[in-house]
Motif scaffolding. Structure first.
Motif, short mmCIF file in Angstrom:
data_model
loop_
_atom_site.label_atom_id
_atom_site.label_comp_id
_atom_site.label_asym_id
_atom_site.label_seq_id
_atom_site.Cartn_x
_atom_site.Cartn_y
_atom_site.Cartn_z
N ASN A 90 0.81 -1.23 0.00
CA ASN A 90 0.00 0.00 0.00
C ASN A 90 0.84 1.28 0.00
OD1 ASN A 90 -2.82 -0.98 0.17
ND2 ASN A 90 -2.11 -1.91 2.08
N ILE A 91 2.13 1.17 0.28
CA ILE A 91 3.02 2.33 0.23
C ILE A 91 3.34 2.64 -1.23
CG2 ILE A 91 5.38 3.12 0.73
CD1 ILE A 91 3.60 3.32 3.14
N ARG A 92 3.15 3.91 -1.64
CA ARG A 92 3.34 4.24 -3.06
C ARG A 92 4.00 5.60 -3.28
NH1 ARG A 92 -0.96 2.39 -5.10
NH2 ARG A 92 -1.80 1.51 -3.18
N ASN A 93 4.26 6.35 -2.22
CA ASN A 93 4.92 7.65 -2.38
C ASN A 93 6.36 7.46 -2.85
OD1 ASN A 93 6.76 9.84 -0.93
ND2 ASN A 93 4.79 10.78 -1.34
N SER A 94 6.81 8.33 -3.75
CA SER A 94 8.13 8.15 -4.38
C SER A 94 9.28 8.22 -3.38
CB SER A 94 8.33 9.19 -5.48
OG SER A 94 8.20 10.51 -4.97
N LYS A 95 9.08 8.91 -2.25
CA LYS A 95 10.13 8.97 -1.22
C LYS A 95 10.02 7.80 -0.25
CE LYS A 95 11.53 12.60 0.82
NZ LYS A 95 11.59 13.83 1.67
N ARG A 96 8.80 7.34 0.00
CA ARG A 96 8.58 6.32 1.01
C ARG A 96 8.90 4.91 0.51
NH1 ARG A 96 9.10 9.70 3.49
NH2 ARG A 96 7.18 10.87 3.17
N VAL A 97 8.69 4.66 -0.78
CA VAL A 97 8.94 3.32 -1.33
C VAL A 97 10.38 2.87 -1.10
CG1 VAL A 97 9.15 2.01 -3.49
CG2 VAL A 97 7.05 3.27 -3.00
N PRO A 98 11.40 3.69 -1.42
CA PRO A 98 12.78 3.25 -1.15
C PRO A 98 13.05 3.00 0.33
CG PRO A 98 12.76 5.13 -2.65
CD PRO A 98 11.37 4.98 -2.12
N GLN A 99 12.41 3.77 1.21
CA GLN A 99 12.58 3.56 2.65
C GLN A 99 12.02 2.20 3.07
OE1 GLN A 99 10.66 6.90 4.54
NE2 GLN A 99 12.31 8.34 4.02
N LEU A 100 10.84 1.87 2.55
CA LEU A 100 10.24 0.57 2.87
C LEU A 100 11.08 -0.57 2.31
CD1 LEU A 100 7.96 -1.16 4.02
CD2 LEU A 100 6.69 -0.80 1.89
N GLN A 101 11.59 -0.40 1.11
CA GLN A 101 12.42 -1.44 0.50
C GLN A 101 13.66 -1.74 1.34
OE1 GLN A 101 12.92 0.45 -3.34
NE2 GLN A 101 11.41 -0.88 -4.32
N LYS A 102 14.26 -0.70 1.90
CA LYS A 102 15.46 -0.89 2.73
C LYS A 102 15.12 -1.64 4.02
CE LYS A 102 17.96 3.17 1.04
NZ LYS A 102 18.49 4.53 1.38
N ILE A 103 13.97 -1.32 4.63
CA ILE A 103 13.59 -2.02 5.86
C ILE A 103 13.21 -3.47 5.56
CG2 ILE A 103 11.80 -2.14 7.64
CD1 ILE A 103 11.98 0.79 8.02
N CYS A 104 12.52 -3.70 4.44
CA CYS A 104 12.21 -5.08 4.05
C CYS A 104 13.50 -5.88 3.85
CB CYS A 104 11.38 -5.09 2.76
SG CYS A 104 9.66 -4.58 2.98
N ASN A 105 14.48 -5.26 3.25
CA ASN A 105 15.77 -5.92 3.04
C ASN A 105 16.46 -6.21 4.37
OD1 ASN A 105 18.03 -6.79 1.24
ND2 ASN A 105 19.08 -5.07 2.21
N LEU A 106 16.35 -5.26 5.32
CA LEU A 106 16.96 -5.43 6.64
C LEU A 106 16.40 -6.65 7.36
CD1 LEU A 106 18.76 -4.20 8.95
CD2 LEU A 106 16.70 -2.99 9.70
N TYR A 107 15.08 -6.84 7.24
CA TYR A 107 14.41 -7.93 7.95
C TYR A 107 14.14 -9.16 7.06
CZ TYR A 107 13.60 -4.67 11.81
OH TYR A 107 13.77 -3.79 12.86
N ASN A 108 14.71 -9.16 5.85
CA ASN A 108 14.51 -10.28 4.92
C ASN A 108 13.04 -10.55 4.65
OD1 ASN A 108 17.31 -10.95 4.55
ND2 ASN A 108 17.30 -11.83 6.61
N ILE A 109 12.29 -9.46 4.44
CA ILE A 109 10.87 -9.55 4.12
C ILE A 109 10.70 -9.22 2.63
CG2 ILE A 109 8.58 -8.58 4.56
CD1 ILE A 109 9.59 -7.76 7.33
N PRO A 110 9.98 -10.05 1.87
CA PRO A 110 9.77 -9.73 0.45
C PRO A 110 9.02 -8.40 0.31
CG PRO A 110 9.16 -12.01 0.93
CD PRO A 110 9.38 -11.34 2.25
N TYR A 111 9.55 -7.53 -0.52
CA TYR A 111 8.89 -6.25 -0.77
C TYR A 111 7.72 -6.46 -1.74
CZ TYR A 111 7.92 -1.76 -2.97
OH TYR A 111 7.28 -0.66 -3.48
N LYS A 112 6.57 -5.86 -1.42
CA LYS A 112 5.39 -5.95 -2.27
C LYS A 112 5.17 -4.63 -3.01
CE LYS A 112 2.77 -9.25 0.58
NZ LYS A 112 1.49 -9.45 1.32
#
Length: 244
Positions: A90-112
């Motif tokens: 549900n995150i779609r803002n151009s600044k927020r998406v890269p932030q979420l991707q980094k946290i997903c990578n940190l916790y080994n969670i697949p990014y949606k």
């Protein structure tokens, strides 16, 4: 009594709303020492909205020193993983998406990737609670109501125009883009959307006053004699409008 389907739908809508709010007023951060956190900063009038998030996810709400704002902060891993699960897709803002991707990578969670938006999505309500404005001003001796959303990037406002009409312009004074609604029918349509997916910030009070605004405007209450009942009704409306 709510059915399981209704509970699921309410939960889905709240998750969409949360994602919209984070897209507008939030940050997904990773410290230099590798600890992740979620922060949401809102107006001084919006402690209630942030406390609702705290009730669901944990975390803390504190008054920011030297600022007329409250900040919600979540750094507990269990709560943060819950939040990521809720907003993922549900995150779609151009600044927020890269932030979420980094946290997903940190916790080994697949990014949606964000799901396609529809009018049946509470994301718009969350983003409006974050970056929306409801105001009116006098234009040619008549009040003009404006609903707007501001953002640094045009691309993060296009979906509002696609679903609700209006215009997007560059505000040179603030160097931000603004989506704006002036047309009464477009505003009514957006307000109907908010009846299903309500705001949680102090802005909801002005949404409730819009019907009275149009009723008094139709009577030209704002330019009646000062001692008339209509003009007094307009002054009472102004008082309620400004009483946040």
């Amino acid at each position: 009594m709510n059915t399981n389907k209704e509970i699921t739908e309410n939960q889905t809508s709240w998750n969409q709303y949360l994602a919209g709010l984070i897209d507008g007023d939030g940050s997904l951060l990773i410290s230099n020492t590798g600890f992740a956190s979620l922060e949401i900063t809102m107006d001084i009038y919006d402690e209630y909205a942030l406390n609702k998030i705290k009730q669901k996810l944990g975390g803390s709400v504190k008054l920011r020193s030297g600022a007329r704002a409250f900040r919600y902060r979540l750094h507990n891993k269990t709560g943060l993983l819950d939040a990521i699960h809720r907003i993922s897709g549900n995150i779609r803002n151009s600044k927020r998406v890269p932030q979420l991707q980094k946290i997903c990578n940190l916790y080994n969670i697949p990014y949606k990737e964000p799901v396609p938006l529809t009018i049946e999505n509470a994301w718009f309500a969350g983003f409006f609670d974050a970056d929306g404005t409801i105001s009116y001003s006098m234009k040619r001796e008549s009040p003009q109501l404006i609903l707007s959303v501001s953002n640094k990037y045009n691309i993060d406002l296009i979906m509002f125009k696609e679903f609700f009409g209006g215009y997007i312009r560059l505000d040179k004074a603030s160097n931000t883009y603004k989506w704006e609604l002036y047309n009464a029918n477009d505003i009514s349509f957006f307000c109907d959307y908010l009846k299903k997916y309500p705001l949680h910030s102090h802005k909801k009070k002005r949404i409730f006053l819009i019907k009275r605004y149009y009723s008094l405007k139709a009577c030209c209450a704002y330019k009646q004699e000062p001692n008339s009942l209509l003009y007094k009704a307009w002054r009472k409306f102004e008082e309620d409008w400004n009483n946040l």
